[in-house]
Design a protein around this motif. Structure first.
Motif, mmCIF file in Angstrom:
data_model
loop_
_atom_site.group_PDB
_atom_site.id
_atom_site.type_symbol
_atom_site.label_atom_id
_atom_site.label_comp_id
_atom_site.label_asym_id
_atom_site.label_seq_id
_atom_site.Cartn_x
_atom_site.Cartn_y
_atom_site.Cartn_z
ATOM 1 N N VAL A 152 -3.295 99.909 7.628
ATOM 2 C CA VAL A 152 -4.215 99.032 6.888
ATOM 3 C C VAL A 152 -3.392 98.216 5.914
ATOM 4 N N GLN A 153 -3.739 96.949 5.751
ATOM 5 C CA GLN A 153 -2.997 96.121 4.810
ATOM 6 C C GLN A 153 -3.866 95.723 3.620
ATOM 7 N N LEU A 154 -3.219 95.674 2.465
ATOM 8 C CA LEU A 154 -3.876 95.270 1.222
ATOM 9 C C LEU A 154 -3.063 94.114 0.654
ATOM 10 N N ASP A 155 -3.707 92.973 0.519
ATOM 11 C CA ASP A 155 -3.006 91.749 0.154
ATOM 12 C C ASP A 155 -3.640 91.064 -1.041
ATOM 13 N N ILE A 156 -2.908 90.092 -1.565
ATOM 14 C CA ILE A 156 -3.433 89.174 -2.572
ATOM 15 C C ILE A 156 -3.502 87.799 -1.926
ATOM 16 N N ILE A 195 -6.860 109.214 4.692
ATOM 17 C CA ILE A 195 -6.396 110.576 4.939
ATOM 18 C C ILE A 195 -7.579 111.506 5.204
ATOM 19 N N ASP A 196 -8.710 111.231 4.518
ATOM 20 C CA ASP A 196 -9.904 112.062 4.692
ATOM 21 C C ASP A 196 -10.726 111.665 5.915
ATOM 22 N N GLY A 197 -10.189 110.754 6.737
ATOM 23 C CA GLY A 197 -10.854 110.417 7.995
ATOM 24 C C GLY A 197 -11.775 109.233 7.942
ATOM 25 N N GLU A 198 -11.831 108.536 6.800
ATOM 26 C CA GLU A 198 -12.683 107.355 6.696
ATOM 27 C C GLU A 198 -12.018 106.160 7.387
ATOM 28 N N ASN A 199 -12.818 105.265 7.911
ATOM 29 C CA ASN A 199 -12.308 104.045 8.531
ATOM 30 C C ASN A 199 -12.188 102.954 7.471
ATOM 31 N N GLU A 200 -10.986 102.719 7.018
ATOM 32 C CA GLU A 200 -10.740 101.692 6.012
ATOM 33 C C GLU A 200 -10.370 100.375 6.680
ATOM 34 N N LYS A 201 -10.793 99.280 6.069
ATOM 35 C CA LYS A 201 -10.457 97.946 6.566
ATOM 36 C C LYS A 201 -9.434 97.294 5.644
ATOM 37 N N SER A 202 -8.676 96.375 6.211
ATOM 38 C CA SER A 202 -7.756 95.592 5.394
ATOM 39 C C SER A 202 -8.558 94.779 4.384
ATOM 40 N N GLU A 203 -7.931 94.488 3.255
ATOM 41 C CA GLU A 203 -8.658 93.825 2.168
ATOM 42 C C GLU A 203 -7.757 92.821 1.460
ATOM 43 N N MET A 204 -8.385 91.789 0.915
ATOM 44 C CA MET A 204 -7.666 90.736 0.215
ATOM 45 C C MET A 204 -8.208 90.613 -1.207
ATOM 46 N N LEU A 205 -7.330 90.708 -2.191
ATOM 47 C CA LEU A 205 -7.721 90.551 -3.591
ATOM 48 C C LEU A 205 -7.493 89.111 -4.035
ATOM 49 N N LYS A 206 -8.291 88.652 -4.970
ATOM 50 C CA LYS A 206 -8.203 87.273 -5.434
ATOM 51 C C LYS A 206 -7.346 87.169 -6.697
ATOM 52 N N PRO A 207 -6.443 86.194 -6.735
ATOM 53 C CA PRO A 207 -5.677 85.942 -7.964
ATOM 54 C C PRO A 207 -6.521 85.151 -8.953
ATOM 55 N N GLU A 208 -5.996 84.943 -10.163
ATOM 56 C CA GLU A 208 -6.728 84.174 -11.166
ATOM 57 C C GLU A 208 -5.773 83.259 -11.923
ATOM 58 N N LEU A 209 -6.331 82.147 -12.411
ATOM 59 C CA LEU A 209 -5.547 81.199 -13.194
ATOM 60 C C LEU A 209 -5.483 81.653 -14.649
ATOM 61 N N ILE A 210 -4.276 81.619 -15.218
ATOM 62 C CA ILE A 210 -4.102 81.913 -16.641
ATOM 63 C C ILE A 210 -3.403 80.713 -17.278
ATOM 64 N N TYR A 211 -4.057 80.080 -18.232
ATOM 65 C CA TYR A 211 -3.404 78.962 -18.915
ATOM 66 C C TYR A 211 -3.633 78.998 -20.421
ATOM 67 N N LEU A 232 3.680 78.736 -19.944
ATOM 68 C CA LEU A 232 3.516 78.226 -18.588
ATOM 69 C C LEU A 232 2.175 78.659 -17.999
ATOM 70 N N PRO A 233 1.330 77.717 -17.595
ATOM 71 C CA PRO A 233 0.157 78.105 -16.809
ATOM 72 C C PRO A 233 0.613 78.776 -15.520
ATOM 73 N N THR A 234 -0.110 79.767 -15.064
ATOM 74 C CA THR A 234 0.331 80.530 -13.898
ATOM 75 C C THR A 234 -0.859 81.115 -13.159
ATOM 76 N N ILE A 235 -0.629 81.461 -11.903
ATOM 77 C CA ILE A 235 -1.629 82.162 -11.102
ATOM 78 C C ILE A 235 -1.260 83.640 -11.126
ATOM 79 N N ARG A 236 -2.116 84.447 -11.749
ATOM 80 C CA ARG A 236 -1.808 85.875 -11.913
ATOM 81 C C ARG A 236 -2.193 86.660 -10.674
ATOM 82 N N GLN A 237 -1.238 87.461 -10.187
ATOM 83 C CA GLN A 237 -1.529 88.397 -9.114
ATOM 84 C C GLN A 237 -2.011 89.724 -9.717
ATOM 85 N N PRO A 238 -3.146 90.247 -9.259
ATOM 86 C CA PRO A 238 -3.683 91.492 -9.836
ATOM 87 C C PRO A 238 -2.947 92.718 -9.304
#
Length: 326
Positions: free
Chosen positions: A167-171, A305-321, A283-289
């Motif tokens: 399973v992949q977990l991305d930003i 590990i407990d046998g659940e079917n997990e899906k890949s997921e994508m987290l959203k970054p945010e602007l910090i200025y 510097l304004p920047t895009i923050r990775q969570p």
């Protein structure tokens, strides 16, 4: 108090209580029952001892985490999130930091030989030779692996077919590029540039360029030699850099030319590194969570590990200025 004793006290089955406290109750336990179990666990300060359960099954209750060598704040935030979740779930976590090409091979052999609970790692595309084959075999034999940041570490942003059981977990780098474009347009920029050094993360670049094109503008790839031409251009320029380190480098180049970023030229970095707030100007920047990603990685891996079917997921970054000064 054991899980069995706690379940008996509440009058529910051990499996029901286990699903709730391990966040595996998704539509399998009625919401009112799940809430009652959580409230009672909080009131009695009860936390399941996952480690003991694994030892009973003859497995080591240790999460192995393999990360690339890095000394920036992103790695620290990621490790902090992993450690917090592992401590909350009472699972030890061992961190392995890449030193050379043989490091991962030794790491994965450790996992194979000791029946560890599961692995958090960066993508298989970054792993070569014997180590890659050993990892493939680990998955084929039922090992649980969660891959971090496939999105930003590969050209395809996808796992190879032989690793698809992971399973992949991305930003979401594409969304981050769009945020940078929206920020620079809102700041009144009329010409736009993309600046990279050492490496390129394609999805960040694509998100930025495609969002700018929606407004009828084009994005030029910036070369250092072109800076003087930009400074002579009456249009306010917006420059998106592929990382905060690149943005800092560009800021220094401009200030050596007597130009303070923020007036004629706007800069936006990417990553949310702590040093961005201490630059002059900040510097304004895009923050990775990254902390959130590390925390969620552990939770998802434990459900796998407990046998659940997990899906890949994508987290959203945010602007910090706008930064809060301590």
């Amino acid at each position: 108090m054991t899980m069995t004793e706690f379940a008996k006290l509440l009058g529910y089955s051990q499996s029901t209580v286990s699903r709730v406290l391990n966040n595996c109750d998704r539509n399998r336990v009625r919401p009112e029952i799940a809430e009652k179990i959580r409230q009672e666990a909080k009131r009695l300060n009860f936390r399941p001892n996952h480690g003991a359960a694994y030892l009973k099954r003859g497995k080591s209750p240790v999460i192995l985490c393999f990360l690339p060598s890095s000394c920036d704040t992103l790695a620290a935030e990621l490790m902090s999130g992993i450690s917090e979740a592992a401590a909350e779930k009472r699972f030890p976590v061992n961190f392995f930091i890449e030193k050379d090409s043989s490091a991962f091979a030794a790491f994965i052999r450790e996992a194979e030989n000791n029946s560890h609970a599961g692995i958090i790692s960066y993508p298989p595309q970054k792993i070569h030779g014997e180590a890659k084959e050993t990892l493939r075999r680990y998955l084929a034999n039922g090992g649980k692996v969660l891959f971090l940041n496939v999105n930003s570490n590969t050209l395809t942003a996808q796992l190879p077919p032989e690793f698809s059981s992971g399973v992949q977990l991305d930003i979401d780098d594409y969304a981050g590029g769009k945020l940078a474009a929206q920020y620079l347009q809102n700041e009144g920029c009329r010409s736009f540039y993309y600046f990279q050094r050492y490496f390129n993360i394609v999805l960040r670049q694509n998100g930025f360029k495609e969002e700018i094109r929606k407004s009828g503008f084009e994005v030029k790839d910036l070369e250092e030699s072109f800076l003087d031409v930009i400074l002579e251009n009456p249009d306010k320029a917006g420059i998106f850099c592929n990382s905060d380190a690149t943005a800092l480098y560009l800021s220094i180049l401009l200030q050596r030319r007597g130009v303070i970023p923020g007036d004629q030229i706007k800069i936006c970095g990417y990553d949310g590194q702590s040093f961005a707030s201490f630059c002059t100007p900040p510097l304004p920047t895009i923050r990775q969570p990254m902390h959130e990603e590390g925390y969620l990685a552990v939770m998802k891996l434990l459900r796998m590990i407990d046998g659940e079917n997990e899906k890949s997921e994508m987290l959203k970054p945010e602007l910090i200025y706008q930064y809060e000064r301590v």
